[in-house]
Structures are given as C-alpha cells and as structure tokens.
Scaffold this motif. Structure first.
Motif, PDB file in Angstrom:
ATOM      1  N   ASP B  44       0.811  -1.219   0.000  1.00 43.44           N
ATOM      2  CA  ASP B  44       0.000   0.000   0.000  1.00 43.44           C
ATOM      3  C   ASP B  44       0.842   1.266   0.000  1.00 43.44           C
ATOM      4  OD1 ASP B  44      -2.124  -1.657   0.194  1.00 43.44           O
ATOM      5  OD2 ASP B  44      -2.455  -1.368   2.344  1.00 43.44           O
ATOM      6  N   ASP B  45       2.131   1.135   0.265  1.00 44.49           N
ATOM      7  CA  ASP B  45       2.950   2.325   0.521  1.00 44.49           C
ATOM      8  C   ASP B  45       3.826   2.749  -0.654  1.00 44.49           C
ATOM      9  OD1 ASP B  45       1.856   2.010   2.938  1.00 44.49           O
ATOM     10  OD2 ASP B  45       3.691   1.511   4.022  1.00 44.49           O
ATOM     11  N   TRP B  49       6.794   5.531  -0.297  1.00 46.03           N
ATOM     12  CA  TRP B  49       8.189   5.131  -0.406  1.00 46.03           C
ATOM     13  C   TRP B  49       8.876   5.798  -1.581  1.00 46.03           C
ATOM     14  CZ3 TRP B  49      12.138   3.345   2.144  1.00 46.03           C
ATOM     15  CH2 TRP B  49      11.910   2.660   3.346  1.00 46.03           C
ATOM     16  N   ASN B  50       8.149   5.967  -2.679  1.00 46.63           N
ATOM     17  CA  ASN B  50       8.766   6.623  -3.824  1.00 46.63           C
ATOM     18  C   ASN B  50       9.167   8.051  -3.472  1.00 46.63           C
ATOM     19  OD1 ASN B  50       8.668   4.380  -5.376  1.00 46.63           O
ATOM     20  ND2 ASN B  50       6.784   4.937  -6.454  1.00 46.63           N
ATOM     21  N   ASN B  51       8.327   8.750  -2.689  1.00 45.63           N
ATOM     22  CA  ASN B  51       8.684  10.094  -2.249  1.00 45.63           C
ATOM     23  C   ASN B  51       9.931  10.064  -1.379  1.00 45.63           C
ATOM     24  OD1 ASN B  51       6.585  11.238  -3.542  1.00 45.63           O
ATOM     25  ND2 ASN B  51       5.218  11.214  -1.761  1.00 45.63           N
ATOM     26  N   LEU B  52       9.910   9.138  -0.409  1.00 44.58           N
ATOM     27  CA  LEU B  52      11.025   9.034   0.531  1.00 44.58           C
ATOM     28  C   LEU B  52      12.325   8.771  -0.222  1.00 44.58           C
ATOM     29  CD1 LEU B  52      10.784   6.702   3.666  1.00 44.58           C
ATOM     30  CD2 LEU B  52      12.928   7.326   2.619  1.00 44.58           C
ATOM     31  N   LEU B  53      12.257   7.812  -1.155  1.00 46.43           N
ATOM     32  CA  LEU B  53      13.469   7.415  -1.868  1.00 46.43           C
ATOM     33  C   LEU B  53      13.927   8.505  -2.831  1.00 46.43           C
ATOM     34  CD1 LEU B  53      12.486   3.708  -2.452  1.00 46.43           C
ATOM     35  CD2 LEU B  53      14.217   4.570  -0.870  1.00 46.43           C
ATOM     36  N   ALA B  54      12.973   9.240  -3.397  1.00 41.93           N
ATOM     37  CA  ALA B  54      13.348  10.347  -4.281  1.00 41.93           C
ATOM     38  C   ALA B  54      14.078  11.410  -3.468  1.00 41.93           C
ATOM     39  CB  ALA B  54      12.106  10.942  -4.935  1.00 41.93           C
ATOM     40  N   GLY B 271      -5.181  -2.317  14.411  1.00 42.57           N
ATOM     41  CA  GLY B 271      -3.828  -1.805  14.517  1.00 42.57           C
ATOM     42  C   GLY B 271      -3.755  -0.393  13.960  1.00 42.57           C
ATOM     43  N   SER B 272      -2.673   0.307  14.328  1.00 41.70           N
ATOM     44  CA  SER B 272      -2.554   1.698  13.900  1.00 41.70           C
ATOM     45  C   SER B 272      -2.333   1.819  12.396  1.00 41.70           C
ATOM     46  CB  SER B 272      -1.394   2.358  14.641  1.00 41.70           C
ATOM     47  OG  SER B 272      -0.197   1.665  14.370  1.00 41.70           O
ATOM     48  N   TRP B 273      -2.004   0.695  11.736  1.00 41.52           N
ATOM     49  CA  TRP B 273      -1.717   0.790  10.307  1.00 41.52           C
ATOM     50  C   TRP B 273      -2.928   1.222   9.486  1.00 41.52           C
ATOM     51  CZ3 TRP B 273      -1.361  -3.704  13.182  1.00 41.52           C
ATOM     52  CH2 TRP B 273      -2.367  -4.653  12.980  1.00 41.52           C
ATOM     53  N   MET B 340       6.390   8.172   5.721  1.00 40.42           N
ATOM     54  CA  MET B 340       5.880   6.840   6.034  1.00 40.42           C
ATOM     55  C   MET B 340       4.357   6.826   6.048  1.00 40.42           C
ATOM     56  SD  MET B 340       7.280   4.696   9.235  1.00 40.42           S
ATOM     57  CE  MET B 340       8.640   5.742   9.603  1.00 40.42           C
ATOM     58  N   ALA B 341       3.783   5.666   5.785  1.00 44.73           N
ATOM     59  CA  ALA B 341       2.332   5.543   5.852  1.00 44.73           C
ATOM     60  C   ALA B 341       1.874   5.915   7.253  1.00 44.73           C
ATOM     61  CB  ALA B 341       1.927   4.113   5.527  1.00 44.73           C
TER      62      ALA B 341
END
Lengths: 313, 416
Positions: B44-45, B49-54, B271-273, B340-341
């Motif tokens: 789902d993320d 993750w693409n933002n984080l990695l960019a 869960g918090s997810w 992060m999500a």
C-alpha cells in the motif's frame, strides 16, 4: 485391424524397414513430457526424502518426513483432518457434479428439447469465470453482513447465516460452490458423448419396445461408459488436488477451525507458504504430503481406467 | 518471390536486432547510477516510499537510485525466502522481527548490521531487541512500530451520550448500551483468523497479564499460561463475542473495516496501520487505548513491526549500508517518518513530530503507559496458531475460557 496394417505396409514400404519408425513422431511430445512433467514429478518424490530449504543445506533424511507427518501429534492431526475433508469434498463433487451432469446432458440431448443452446450456455458460463471471482462473489453472497438486509426484505431473513464461518457448514458450502462452478465440464462431455451414440442403436432399441428408462440404462449409458470413466478420473484428480476454491473463499488455514482444510491447503501451508506469521516453508515435509497424494491418486486412477477404458477397443 | 523473401528476412532481422540495440543504450544510462531494490511487504505504501526514496536520491546520495518493490503482505515471507534461495532477492530487505528474522539471519541471508554507523546509539534496548540475536548482533535497522487501539465513531458516541471507557468493565457497559440501542458495538470478526488474534487479543493482553517483565515470566515458565490473568483475558473475548456483528464468524477483516467506515459499527479494535485508511470525510472518528480491567494499569501493545536490512549478496554493499546508516540519523528518520504511511511510528531514540493528527493522537496514548510487543512474537511463536484457534473457539462458545487457557498451557508442557 490386421487387414488395415497390411495395407499400410504396402503403401509405405520405405518406412517398414525401420522397426521403431514411430518413435520419431512422439519424440517432441516425449521430450516435453519428460522435461516438464516426469522430471519434476520424480524430483518432488525425491525431495520428500530430504530436509532443508535451500539447495545447499538440503540433507538426506530417509523416511523421516513421513514418520514426522504421521507420528507428530499436531502434524498428524492436521494431516488426517485434511485427508478426511478432501474425501468429503471429492465425494460431494463426484455425486453432485456427475449425476447432475448426466441428467442435464440427457435433457439437453433430448430431441424435443427447446432452447437447448440457451441452457447449455447458462450451465457452461460459470466454468469460464476465474475461481477467485466466483469464490469472492459467493463469499459475499453467503455473508450475512452483506446478504442479510436483502434477504430480510424478501422475508427470508432466517437464511442469513454465517455459512462460511460455522465449521459445520463451511466445507459443504465451499464444495457446493465448486460443484456449481464446474458443473459445465461434465455436462458438456456427456452431451458430446450422448450425441455420438449411433442413431441405429437407439432406433433398434425403440423397435424392440424399450422405454426411455431402459433406453438410457441399457443402451446409452453402456455406450458412454468410457466418458463416464474419464469424467470420474478428472473429477477425482481435480478435486483431490483442490486448493483454489478454499483459498478464495476461506483462507490457506482452512478456516474456521481447519474445517475446510484440504490436502491442497495443507500442502500449500507446509510446503510453499509456511504457516502464518513465520511463513517459512518446510519443502521436504510438503513433498512428503505431495508424494502420499500422488500414490492415492494413482491407486484411484489406475483401477478406474482399467474398468472403464479398455473394453472392446 | 525471391525478392520478397529477402525483404522479409531483412525486416525480421531488424526487428530481432532492435531490442538488442535499444537495450544497449538503456544499459549505458544505468551505468551512471547505482540502482538498488528494496523488498517490502507494504504494497500500500508505494507512493510514500517513492517520495522518501526520491528525497534520499535528491538530497543525500545523487548517485544512488533505490527502487521500491513490494510483495503482497501475506506472501512476503515465503516470496522473500524463495527469492533469497534462488539468489534473486533485492539489495535492501524489509526484515520481520524476532524468530522470522532470526531464522533468515541464521541462514546467512541477512547482513550483520551491528557495525552500521549509529545503530547502537540511535535506538533504545527494547527497540533493538526484536532484531537482535541472543549474542547481541543486530540483523536489521529498526524502522517502524505499530500500535493497537480502539477506533471509535465519535458521532455515535455523542448521539448515545457515551464517554470513552477507561476500564474494561466500562467498555463492556458501553457495548451493551450500544447493542440495546440497535447499533453493532464492535466491527471485529473471526473469518480471517489473524486479525481477531493479532489486533484484538494481543491488543488487550498487556492489560490483563502485564507488560514486558511479566511476559518474560510467562516465557520462562515462572508464570503459567493458564493463570487467572490469562483466563480473564480469554473470558474477555467470550464476553465481547455478543457485541460483534451478527454472524461474526463469517466477517473478514475487510468486512470489519467496511462496517466501521460506513458507520454500521461503533468501534473497531485494530492496529494503527489503518489510521490512514478512513480519512476525515464523512466519518468523525478517533482512537482510545484498549482499556484494562479495574485495578490494573492500562498498557499498550506497541509492536515492533518493520526493520530494514541488507542482502549480503548485494552487488553494491557500500551504497546499501550508507542508506541504512542514514536511517539511523535523526535527519533520515525524520524524512522517513514524514513520508511513512500513517500509523507506522518511528523507533529512533529522538523526538520526532509526525504530520498526521490521528497518528499523533494514537502515539500520545502511549504516554506514561507500559508498552510491549504482541505476546507470542518474542519467544512463543509456536503458540500462535493454537492460541488463535483457542480465542476463536472461546468466542463461538465451543470452549470455556478456562478450557482454552488449559489447552495452551498443556501444549507448552508438551513442547518442553
């Protein structure tokens, strides 16, 4: 037969000299079969004697996987429960699918039947759907949360039960969905077989004064016996290996309380996916389950083939 | 005829050659950048993750491009194992906590991360423990934890004049009031089996049996798995069964989410997810801590969920290690947690503010309370399925709480 082969020898004299001339014709298929069917099959039999997951860490353990499978109390409980469920799943499929299949086929091949194409299509359509799609649809239909309000509106509220959540009804529900979906295959095969019953046999029987029941039991059924055998074998093999419908409608654990756990789901859990949440598979033990299933299938298929196929051919 | 044939052969060879030519140029581009892949179970993320990695590529390591390659969550462990066995796994890997991760480390598939710069000081001991071997070696860099809370529909609570329950007894009376007014109190079901155990039972368990110190006593046998606290926890499951949806045995996790999201159920133990799932349009919701029975302190099940490690077989170990080291810095963890999500909380031993209100609300519940991982994860993973089944049987009334607790204790005895 003999006359025919003599004729062949005359016309293809160049081939006659080579004794194994037929071999080259089957080599492509044979190669394909050996590489993609026989070798993997034998290799999985061999795997059942090994432990460890990686090619490097694999060690020979003899029959230990089988001994563990049948003596470890938890594992053997799971195995025998899955074994029993698989038989129930198969037997219900066998009786429902094939009896209804013959019935539909007889009705569909009746000369006075109207709208045959239409009914034939209706019966066959579910077969063309993906199991995941039908499984999911039925999962929603059988869920009182979603179907309950509609059922109550038409006064059938008592039918809104958690069929897939009760261990007493879950397996039967899944089995019937499987029957519903695959009904088209035996029906089509029986239709094709019944159409091939020679018209003169039927006429002769009618002239002799056979009624329709006798006509079916004494003339048609014996003539389609090879098809009945073939369909039985297919039902046996397909349903003894069943996995997808349970995976789609319940989960790989055979919920609830392992009541829908089949050999297929047990094998998937042990040998391929591993038990949630650790999810580390034990390929050796999985292969042991597959090996036993292979022999059970062989034991079932060979006598059925002998009884129904050979005959006067 | 002949000309035509020559033409055909020429065209055919051109067509066949084309990919080779095109592939060649593509490879030249790749040579400039080191491309790493990150295996994950968070399908789902992808956007996050693409933002984080960019951001990582743009600001920290211009010569490194990390590609996020997630697998369907339930298949991750098996798929990863298969890929590692066949040598096709990515360079960076999501690592499960405790036994699942330890097993892969023992098999030589996880890099020994103990020497990653910063890892030893960036995390407190209890955050490190889930990805630590008995000898103290770290096999992954802790990344995110999840919490277990009660989601509640604020509108329904306001309409019914209900307050947030602070004890288990209050919680039950809130449930019974809701039920009396024709509202399904809880959205949880048992059809998928994992959620009722992981989200609900493991979520309330620290309230009944205590936190980490107490868990260790259960693990080493000082306390029995059928003592009165455990029986009370199973009894709690028996008590709430009547407040779950009608036919809860056929209700899946997705059904539960849908029931809560459409306002058909007032509360959902989850869960918090899923904090990021519901959004704020059309549903006025909040979270509160799963309450403890009277006389006990409320504790939170705060489960170490995600860590990232390196595949020792990677072709670019330096670049991969640099990324892991960056995650151990405050700068890296802040970038990570901002991207992060929602509902995955950073584990770094630093003050990091989150951008999402619901996430902050959820994290604030931890303040001043004891937290612990899900009960079976650290040492009793073999009991996962039996306990899961016991909980379901208790809820369906096929077993009493005492019988359930006894059957689990008997299993533990049989194993030792």
């Amino acid at each position: 037969m003999k006359i025919k082969s003599k004729k062949q020898k005359k016309s293809y004299s160049c081939v006659e000299e080579k004794k194994y001339y037929w071999l080259r014709y089957i080599i492509p298929a044979l190669l394909f079969y050996v590489v993609f069917m026989a070798y993997p099959l034998l290799d999985s039999l061999r795997l059942s004697l090994y432990t460890g997951n990686t090619i490097n860490s694999r060690t020979f353990v003899g029959l230990k996987n089988f001994i563990v499978l049948f003596t470890d109390p938890q594992k053997s409980t799971r195995y025998w429960s899955a074994f029993g469920n698989t038989w129930i799943f198969f037997l219900i499929n066998m009786v429902m699918q094939n009896c209804l299949g013959i019935l539909f086929a007889v009705i569909l091949t009746n000369r006075t039947m109207k709208g045959r194409q239409f009914y034939q299509t209706i019966i066959f359509i579910p077969t063309t759907f993906a199991v995941l799609v039908t499984g999911y649809l039925w999962k929603l239909l059988l869920n009182p949360i979603w179907s309950g309000p509609t059922l109550e509106k038409i006064g059938l509220g008592f039918l809104a039960q958690p069929y897939l959540g009760q261990s007493s009804t879950a397996l039967i529900s899944c089995t019937l969905v499987s029957c519903w979906q695959w009904m088209g295959i035996p029906t089509m095969m029986f239709v094709a077989a019944l159409r091939n019953v020679p018209e003169d046999c039927i006429e002769a029987a009618e002239i002799e004064g056979a009624n329709s029941r006798q006509l079916f039991a004494r003339v048609k059924l014996p003539l389609i016996k090879p098809t009945v055998g073939m369909v039985s074998i297919l039902t046996f093999v397909n349903n003894f290996n069943a996995f997808d419908i349970i995976f789609a409608m319940e989960n790989a654990n055979g919920a609830p309380e392992y009541s829908t756990d089949l050999i297929g789901t047990l094998f998937y859990r042990v040998g391929i996916a591993g038990q949630h949440p650790i999810g580390i598979p034990d390929t050796g033990l999985g292969a042991a389950i597959a090996t036993i299933t292979f022999f059970v299938l062989a034991l079932g298929v060979v006598p059925t083939l002998k009884a129904t196929q050979g005959g006067d051919n | 005829m002949k000309k035509g044939r020559i033409c055909f052969v020429l065209i055919l060879s051109l067509v066949l050659l084309f990919p080779i030519i095109a592939g060649g140029t593509e490879e030249n581009v790749n040579d400039e950048k080191v491309v790493l892949t990150l295996e994950s179970w968070r399908a789902d993320d992808v956007a996050q993750w693409n933002n984080l990695l960019a951001e990582y590529t743009n600001e920290v390591a211009p010569n490194v491009e990390i590609q996020f390659k997630p697998t369907n969550p339930p298949d991750y462990n098996a798929t990863l194992r298969l890929k590692l066995d066949s040598g096709t796994a990515g360079d960076l890997l999501y690592a499960r906590s405790y036994a699942t991760g330890q097993e892969l480390f023992n098999a030589g598939y996880f890099y020994d991360c103990s020497d990653i710069p910063g890892i030893q000081d960036a995390f407190i001991e209890s955050s490190k423990a889930p990805w630590q071997m008995a000898d103290g070696k770290m096999f992954a860099v802790p990344f995110a934890a999840v919490s277990h809370v009660v989601y509640y529909n604020k509108d329904i609570f306001a309409k019914e004049g209900l307050d947030i329950p602070t004890t288990w007894e209050d919680f039950l009376s809130v449930c019974s009031k809701l039920k009396a007014d024709g509202i399904t109190p809880l959205a949880n079901g048992t059809s998928d089996e994992w959620d009722i155990f992981e989200c609900f039972f493991c979520g309330i368990l620290p309230n009944f049996i205590g936190g980490a110190d107490s868990r260790v006593q259960y693990e080493n046998g000082t306390k029995k798995l059928n003592d009165e606290n455990f029986v009370a926890a199973y009894q709690a499951m028996a008590d709430i069964a009547q407040y779950c949806p009608n036919g809860f045995s056929a209700v899946t996790y997705n059904d539960s989410q849908a029931l809560f999201a459409t306002g058909k159920a007032a509360m959902f133990m989850d869960g918090s997810w899923t904090l990021g799932v519901y959004g704020d349009e059309g549903l006025n919701w909040g979270v509160f801590a799963m309450p403890a029975p009277k006389g006990k302190n409320t504790a939170i099940c705060f489960h170490p969920d995600t860590a990232i490690t390196m595949n020792p077989a990677t072709e670019h170990p330096e670049e991969a290690k640099a990324f892991l080291a960056w995650l151990c810095t405050k700068e890296g963890a802040t970038v990570a947690s901002n991207n992060m999500a929602v509902g995955f909380f950073p584990m770094l031993n630093e003050e990091i503010t989150l951008s999402n209100d619901h996430a902050n609300e959820c994290l604030a519940l931890n303040a001043g309370k004891e937290t612990d991982a899900r009960f079976v994860w650290p040492a009793l993973m073999d009991l996962y399925s039996p306990m899961d089944q016991a909980v379901i049987k208790v809820m369906k009334g096929q077993q009493t709480a005492k019988q359930a607790a006894d059957s689990i204790q008997a299993l533990l005895k049989a194993e030792n």
